[in-house]
Design a protein around this motif. Structure first.
Motif, PDB file in Angstrom:
ATOM      1  N   LEU A   1     -23.969 117.006  15.696  1.00  0.00           N
ATOM      2  CA  LEU A   1     -23.325 115.801  15.211  1.00  0.00           C
ATOM      3  C   LEU A   1     -23.612 115.309  13.825  1.00  0.00           C
ATOM      4  CD1 LEU A   1     -21.181 113.663  16.204  1.00  0.00           C
ATOM      5  CD2 LEU A   1     -23.131 112.629  17.244  1.00  0.00           C
ATOM      6  N   ARG A   2     -22.760 115.100  13.055  1.00  0.00           N
ATOM      7  CA  ARG A   2     -23.145 114.526  11.669  1.00  0.00           C
ATOM      8  C   ARG A   2     -22.098 113.533  11.251  1.00  0.00           C
ATOM      9  NH1 ARG A   2     -24.385 117.963   6.138  1.00  0.00           N
ATOM     10  NH2 ARG A   2     -23.422 116.751   4.708  1.00  0.00           N
ATOM     11  N   PRO A   3     -22.825 112.290  11.201  1.00  0.00           N
ATOM     12  CA  PRO A   3     -22.033 111.196  10.548  1.00  0.00           C
ATOM     13  C   PRO A   3     -22.539 111.070   9.156  1.00  0.00           C
ATOM     14  CG  PRO A   3     -23.829 110.255  11.926  1.00  0.00           C
ATOM     15  CD  PRO A   3     -23.915 111.753  12.082  1.00  0.00           C
ATOM     16  N   GLU A   4     -21.413 110.302   8.480  1.00  0.00           N
ATOM     17  CA  GLU A   4     -21.683 110.257   6.918  1.00  0.00           C
ATOM     18  C   GLU A   4     -21.096 109.020   6.519  1.00  0.00           C
ATOM     19  OE1 GLU A   4     -20.651 114.992   5.706  1.00  0.00           O
ATOM     20  OE2 GLU A   4     -19.418 113.357   5.116  1.00  0.00           O
ATOM     21  N   LEU A   5     -21.785 108.388   5.422  1.00  0.00           N
ATOM     22  CA  LEU A   5     -21.204 107.078   4.822  1.00  0.00           C
ATOM     23  C   LEU A   5     -21.150 107.349   3.236  1.00  0.00           C
ATOM     24  CD1 LEU A   5     -20.551 104.273   5.029  1.00  0.00           C
ATOM     25  CD2 LEU A   5     -22.913 103.692   4.482  1.00  0.00           C
ATOM     26  N   VAL A   6     -19.826 107.345   2.732  1.00  0.00           N
ATOM     27  CA  VAL A   6     -19.487 108.081   1.463  1.00  0.00           C
ATOM     28  C   VAL A   6     -18.626 107.009   0.668  1.00  0.00           C
ATOM     29  CG1 VAL A   6     -18.623 109.997   0.423  1.00  0.00           C
ATOM     30  CG2 VAL A   6     -19.519 110.318   2.519  1.00  0.00           C
ATOM     31  N   TYR A   7     -19.010 106.854  -0.567  1.00  0.00           N
ATOM     32  CA  TYR A   7     -17.933 106.190  -1.515  1.00  0.00           C
ATOM     33  C   TYR A   7     -17.080 107.360  -2.228  1.00  0.00           C
ATOM     34  CZ  TYR A   7     -16.421 103.689  -5.617  1.00  0.00           C
ATOM     35  OH  TYR A   7     -15.429 103.361  -6.714  1.00  0.00           O
ATOM     36  N   SER A   8     -15.784 107.166  -2.197  1.00  0.00           N
ATOM     37  CA  SER A   8     -14.988 108.085  -2.715  1.00  0.00           C
ATOM     38  C   SER A   8     -14.104 107.397  -3.686  1.00  0.00           C
ATOM     39  CB  SER A   8     -14.124 108.787  -1.559  1.00  0.00           C
ATOM     40  OG  SER A   8     -14.754 109.339  -0.646  1.00  0.00           O
ATOM     41  N   LYS A   9     -13.624 108.265  -4.743  1.00  0.00           N
ATOM     42  CA  LYS A   9     -12.593 107.548  -5.632  1.00  0.00           C
ATOM     43  C   LYS A   9     -11.684 108.722  -5.800  1.00  0.00           C
ATOM     44  CE  LYS A   9     -11.578 105.016  -9.785  1.00  0.00           C
ATOM     45  NZ  LYS A   9     -12.263 104.016 -10.567  1.00  0.00           N
ATOM     46  N   THR A  10     -10.342 108.319  -5.423  1.00  0.00           N
ATOM     47  CA  THR A  10      -9.339 109.428  -5.707  1.00  0.00           C
ATOM     48  C   THR A  10      -8.427 109.174  -6.530  1.00  0.00           C
ATOM     49  OG1 THR A  10      -7.908 108.442  -3.819  1.00  0.00           O
ATOM     50  CG2 THR A  10      -9.424 109.816  -2.900  1.00  0.00           C
ATOM     51  N   LYS A  11      -7.631 110.004  -7.072  1.00  0.00           N
ATOM     52  CA  LYS A  11      -6.679 109.770  -8.301  1.00  0.00           C
ATOM     53  C   LYS A  11      -5.491 110.687  -8.058  1.00  0.00           C
ATOM     54  CE  LYS A  11      -8.083 108.670 -12.431  1.00  0.00           C
ATOM     55  NZ  LYS A  11      -8.808 108.610 -13.623  1.00  0.00           N
ATOM     56  N   SER A  12      -4.496 110.041  -8.298  1.00  0.00           N
ATOM     57  CA  SER A  12      -3.150 110.851  -8.292  1.00  0.00           C
ATOM     58  C   SER A  12      -2.165 110.356  -9.461  1.00  0.00           C
ATOM     59  CB  SER A  12      -2.238 110.642  -7.102  1.00  0.00           C
ATOM     60  OG  SER A  12      -3.089 110.989  -5.963  1.00  0.00           O
ATOM     61  N   SER A  13      -1.195 110.967  -9.826  1.00  0.00           N
ATOM     62  CA  SER A  13      -0.221 110.569 -10.982  1.00  0.00           C
ATOM     63  C   SER A  13       0.959 110.547 -10.549  1.00  0.00           C
ATOM     64  CB  SER A  13      -0.681 111.547 -11.931  1.00  0.00           C
ATOM     65  OG  SER A  13       0.280 111.435 -13.396  1.00  0.00           O
ATOM     66  N   TYR A  14       1.831 109.411 -11.067  1.00  0.00           N
ATOM     67  CA  TYR A  14       3.318 109.325 -10.772  1.00  0.00           C
ATOM     68  C   TYR A  14       3.941 109.416 -12.237  1.00  0.00           C
ATOM     69  CZ  TYR A  14       1.861 108.244  -6.115  1.00  0.00           C
ATOM     70  OH  TYR A  14       1.335 108.328  -4.730  1.00  0.00           O
ATOM     71  N   ASP A  15       5.143 109.851 -12.089  1.00  0.00           N
ATOM     72  CA  ASP A  15       5.938 109.833 -13.090  1.00  0.00           C
ATOM     73  C   ASP A  15       6.875 108.516 -12.991  1.00  0.00           C
ATOM     74  OD1 ASP A  15       7.461 110.113 -15.521  1.00  0.00           O
ATOM     75  OD2 ASP A  15       8.754 111.663 -14.819  1.00  0.00           O
ATOM     76  N   ILE A  16       6.445 107.423 -13.804  1.00  0.00           N
ATOM     77  CA  ILE A  16       7.415 106.166 -13.802  1.00  0.00           C
ATOM     78  C   ILE A  16       7.941 105.881 -15.354  1.00  0.00           C
ATOM     79  CG2 ILE A  16       7.009 103.391 -13.572  1.00  0.00           C
ATOM     80  CD1 ILE A  16       4.501 104.229 -11.721  1.00  0.00           C
ATOM     81  N   ASP A  17       9.456 105.770 -14.973  1.00  0.00           N
ATOM     82  CA  ASP A  17      10.016 105.556 -16.236  1.00  0.00           C
ATOM     83  C   ASP A  17       9.479 106.639 -17.495  1.00  0.00           C
ATOM     84  OD1 ASP A  17      11.428 103.566 -15.071  1.00  0.00           O
ATOM     85  OD2 ASP A  17      10.103 101.911 -16.058  1.00  0.00           O
ATOM     86  N   GLY A  18       9.453 107.622 -17.066  1.00  0.00           N
ATOM     87  CA  GLY A  18       9.213 108.695 -18.117  1.00  0.00           C
ATOM     88  C   GLY A  18       7.931 108.779 -18.510  1.00  0.00           C
ATOM     89  N   ASP A  19       6.997 107.950 -17.945  1.00  0.00           N
ATOM     90  CA  ASP A  19       5.453 107.808 -18.354  1.00  0.00           C
ATOM     91  C   ASP A  19       4.512 108.478 -16.973  1.00  0.00           C
ATOM     92  OD1 ASP A  19       5.988 106.948 -21.085  1.00  0.00           O
ATOM     93  OD2 ASP A  19       5.879 105.010 -20.327  1.00  0.00           O
ATOM     94  N   SER A  20       3.679 109.236 -17.346  1.00  0.00           N
ATOM     95  CA  SER A  20       2.674 109.424 -16.342  1.00  0.00           C
ATOM     96  C   SER A  20       1.618 108.315 -16.107  1.00  0.00           C
ATOM     97  CB  SER A  20       1.991 111.008 -16.744  1.00  0.00           C
ATOM     98  OG  SER A  20       0.996 111.186 -15.664  1.00  0.00           O
ATOM     99  N   GLN A  21       1.600 107.814 -14.877  1.00  0.00           N
ATOM    100  CA  GLN A  21       0.686 106.743 -14.768  1.00  0.00           C
ATOM    101  C   GLN A  21      -0.158 107.120 -13.659  1.00  0.00           C
ATOM    102  OE1 GLN A  21       2.227 102.910 -14.725  1.00  0.00           O
ATOM    103  NE2 GLN A  21       3.902 103.335 -16.355  1.00  0.00           N
ATOM    104  N   ASP A  22      -1.506 106.667 -13.756  1.00  0.00           N
ATOM    105  CA  ASP A  22      -2.514 107.376 -12.718  1.00  0.00           C
ATOM    106  C   ASP A  22      -2.698 106.196 -11.615  1.00  0.00           C
ATOM    107  OD1 ASP A  22      -3.175 109.518 -13.837  1.00  0.00           O
ATOM    108  OD2 ASP A  22      -4.745 108.927 -15.048  1.00  0.00           O
ATOM    109  N   TYR A  23      -2.740 106.725 -10.339  1.00  0.00           N
ATOM    110  CA  TYR A  23      -3.023 105.493  -9.083  1.00  0.00           C
ATOM    111  C   TYR A  23      -4.508 106.023  -8.607  1.00  0.00           C
ATOM    112  CZ  TYR A  23      -2.255 103.669  -4.472  1.00  0.00           C
ATOM    113  OH  TYR A  23      -2.464 102.633  -3.659  1.00  0.00           O
ATOM    114  N   ASP A  24      -5.261 105.033  -8.951  1.00  0.00           N
ATOM    115  CA  ASP A  24      -6.766 105.077  -8.153  1.00  0.00           C
ATOM    116  C   ASP A  24      -6.823 104.362  -7.013  1.00  0.00           C
ATOM    117  OD1 ASP A  24      -7.148 106.526 -10.615  1.00  0.00           O
ATOM    118  OD2 ASP A  24      -8.054 104.602 -11.738  1.00  0.00           O
TER     119      ASP A  24
END
Length: 203
Positions: free
Chosen positions: A75-98
């Motif tokens: 059994l392994r519990p963890e406590l982790v800080y995570s940062k995820t990033k995705s990209s969307y095409d908004i009005d023709g521009d690529s914008q990152d969602y953090d």
């Protein structure tokens, strides 16, 4: 000669497995390839909905883990800080969602052979911050969500390597608001889907 080589190889594998066996704790860090859910935007006064799928980008995580070891399972519990990033095409521009969050996976593992093991379990997630480039993100539906971790790992001495897949159990939408009336507004699904590569060290 072949027999001697095989005996030495199995001895090394066995000693590596034993070195990280037993209960204990440690630190971990790694990289991930992330993909959040759809962006549903309403443009201007026309009320036209545009659905955009996310393009995945690299993220990272770091944290701590503990382990209760039994003969064939752990059994392994963890406590982790995570940062995820995705990209969307908004009005023709690529914008990152953090998205920044605290994750607490609680994993149940099964030891297959030597240092090889598999695991799965729930991941309790608390969202710290949502940031979509050029837009205001507010009113997240659920700050606290539950996902699923499943993966495979190998122990090499005090080091552990694993790869896992994480998926949210449900959608978790947040409202997005543009700076001007004519800007894009709507909602974005912050539900994560990611492949995670991690390196752990037993202290």
């Amino acid at each position: 000669m072949k027999k001697t080589f095989l005996v030495v190889a199995f001895a090394l594998i066995g000693s590596a497995a034993m070195a990280q066996s037993g209960s204990g704790f440690g630190v971990k860090a790694g990289l991930s390839y992330n993909k959040n859910g759809d962006l549903i935007s309403s443009v201007g006064d026309g009320g036209q909905d545009i659905v955009e799928g996310a393009s995945g980008k690299a993220g990272y995580h770091f944290g701590f883990w503990g382990k209760l070891d039994f003969p064939k399972i752990y059994l392994r519990p963890e406590l982790v800080y995570s940062k995820t990033k995705s990209s969307y095409d908004i009005d023709g521009d690529s914008q990152d969602y953090d998205v920044s969050k605290l994750d607490m996976p609680v994993l149940l593992g099964y030891k297959l052979i030597g240092p090889l093991h598999i695991f799965a379990g729930p991941a309790f997630q608390y969202t710290l911050k949502n940031d979509l480039e050029g837009l205001t993100v507010e009113d997240v539906e659920n700050d606290f969500t539950v996902g699923l971790n499943t993966g495979v790992g190998v122990n090499l001495g005090r080091l552990g390597l694993d790869v896992r897949y994480e998926r949210g159990f449900s959608e978790n939408e947040a409202e997005i608001i543009g700076d001007n009336i004519t800007d894009v507004s709507g909602r974005v699904d912050s539900r994560p889907s990611q492949i995670i590569f991690a390196l752990s060290l037993k202290l």
